[in-house]
Enzyme design. Structure first.
Site, PDB file in Angstrom:
ATOM      1  N   ASP A  86       0.839  -1.191   0.000  1.00 25.91           N
ATOM      2  CA  ASP A  86       0.000   0.000   0.000  1.00 25.91           C
ATOM      3  C   ASP A  86       0.876   1.243   0.000  1.00 25.91           C
ATOM      4  O   ASP A  86       1.998   1.238   0.523  1.00 25.91           O
ATOM      5  CB  ASP A  86      -0.888   0.033   1.246  1.00 25.91           C
ATOM      6  CG  ASP A  86      -1.856  -1.135   1.305  1.00 25.91           C
ATOM      7  OD1 ASP A  86      -2.142  -1.718   0.244  1.00 25.91           O
ATOM      8  OD2 ASP A  86      -2.316  -1.450   2.415  1.00 25.91           O
ATOM      9  N   LYS A  87       0.342   2.322  -0.526  1.00 27.78           N
ATOM     10  CA  LYS A  87       1.084   3.588  -0.568  1.00 27.78           C
ATOM     11  C   LYS A  87       1.649   3.984   0.794  1.00 27.78           C
ATOM     12  O   LYS A  87       2.822   4.349   0.894  1.00 27.78           O
ATOM     13  CB  LYS A  87       0.181   4.691  -1.117  1.00 27.78           C
ATOM     14  CG  LYS A  87       0.853   6.055  -1.225  1.00 27.78           C
ATOM     15  CD  LYS A  87      -0.112   7.092  -1.772  1.00 27.78           C
ATOM     16  CE  LYS A  87       0.521   8.471  -1.817  1.00 27.78           C
ATOM     17  NZ  LYS A  87      -0.429   9.497  -2.327  1.00 27.78           N
TER      18      LYS A  87
END
Length: 259
Positions: free
Chosen positions: A57-58
Site C-alpha cells: 500500500d502507498k
C-alpha cells in the site's frame, strides 16, 4: 538530483528496495495527482526495466521485490499466488493485543475502474494472519475516553494476500494500526503525529523469505522499519524488557537501509 531508492538486494535476476512510506508502486488512476512511482524511479536508477512482483500500500514502507526479466517475474508471481513466500510486517497498534491468529474472510471491494462492469462486490475470500505481540506499553495520556492509553508492537505474518489484509484484520480484532487513516482511529493517529512525530501508517514490511527462482537458494531479505516508526518505538518505555533482542537488529537500526 535524481531521487535514489535504497536497494537492499540485487543480482542479475532480482532487485529489492526498502520502499518509503507515501510512495506508490506504480501509476494508479485512483491517485492521478501523484508523480512519483517506485517502478519508474527504480528503472531510472538502475537503468533497466523492472517488473513488480507484489504490492505494498502507498502508506506502507518496506521490502518491495522486482524481477529483472519476464520469466523470473512469472515464476515469482506464482510463488506469491501459491503462498510460498513468507512476509513479515511490524505494526504499532492501539490497545494491549495478545498474540493470536485471525482467520477472518475479507470481502473484496469493487475497484471503480478495474471492476466497472461488475454489479456487486466479490464474495468474501479466505484471509489468515498470524500476530505475535513483541511489546506493550501504557502511556500517561488521555487520548480517548480513558486516563491512560495502551499500545502494542506486533509482528504480523499474513498467510494470504488480500487487499489491506493486515490493516483490516487488526481493525477486526479491535486493535487498529496507529496512523491508519482508513481503518484506524483519528484520535490516536493525531496523538502519535503530535507526540512522537509519527505522522503516517505505522506498518512496515520488514522481511521477505522466498526461494530464488533461478538458483533455488533460500533468500531472506530484511530492512528497517520506516524512520518515523523507529523514532516512535525508541521514545516509548515498553513494559517488556529485552523485547528488541527477539527481532532482527536491522529492523530498528536507524543507520541502515533508510528510505
Amino acid at each position: 538530483m535524481t531521487e535514489k531508492l535504497p536497494i537492499i538486494f540485487q543480482d542479475e535476476h532480482l532487485v529489492a528496495i526498502n520502499k518509503p512510506s507515501g510512495l506508490l508502486v506504480h501509476r494508479s488512476p485512483i491517485d492521478r495527482h501523484e508523480t512519483r512511482f517506485a517502478v519508474q524511479l527504480l528503472r531510472d536508477q538502475i537503468e533497466q526495466h523492472v517488473y513488480p512482483i507484489h504490492r505494498l500500500d502507498k502508506p506502507t514502507s518496506g521490502v518491495l521485490l522486482f524481477a529483472l526479466n519476464p520469466e523470473t517475474a512469472r515464476v515469482l508471481s506464482e510463488d506469491f499466488a501459491e503462498h510460498r513466500v513468507q512476509k513479515h510486517y511490524l505494526a504499532l497498534c492501539r490497545g494491549h493485543m495478545e498474540s493470536q491468529t485471525c482467520d477472518h474472510p475479507l470481502t473484496v471491494k469493487l475497484d471503480r475502474i478495474a471492476d466497472k462492469h461488475r454489479a456487486s462486490d466479490k464474495e468474501p475470500q479466505t484471509a489468515l494472519t498470524e500476530f505475535y505481540t513483541q511489546a506493550r506499553c501504557e502511556l500517561p495520556f488521555a487520548v480517548d475516553k480513558y486516563p491512560v492509553s495502551h499500545y502494542s508492537l506486533v509482528l504480523c505474518k499474513p498467510k494470504t494476500g488480500r487487499k489491506h489484509q493486515i490493516r483490516r484484520h487488526m481493525k477486526h480484532t479491535g486493535h487498529p494500526i496507529v496512523g491508519d487513516a482508513k481503518h484506524g482511529k483519528s484520535k490516536h493517529n493525531h496523538f502519535f503525529a503530535h507526540q512522537f512525530g509519527a505522522d503516517h501508517l505505522l506498518l512496515s514490511a520488514v522481511g521477505l523469505d522466498f526461494t530464488h527462482p533461478v538458483s533455488g537458494e533460500k533468500i531472506s531479505l530484511n530492512c528497517n522499519a520506516a524512520p518515523k516508526f523507529i523514532s516512535a518505538i525508541h521514545q516509548i518505555n515498553w513494559q517488556e524488557k529485552g523485547w528488541q533482542e527477539n527481532l532482527s537488529a536491522q529492523w530498528f537500526n536507524p543507520t541502515l537501509n533508510q528510505p
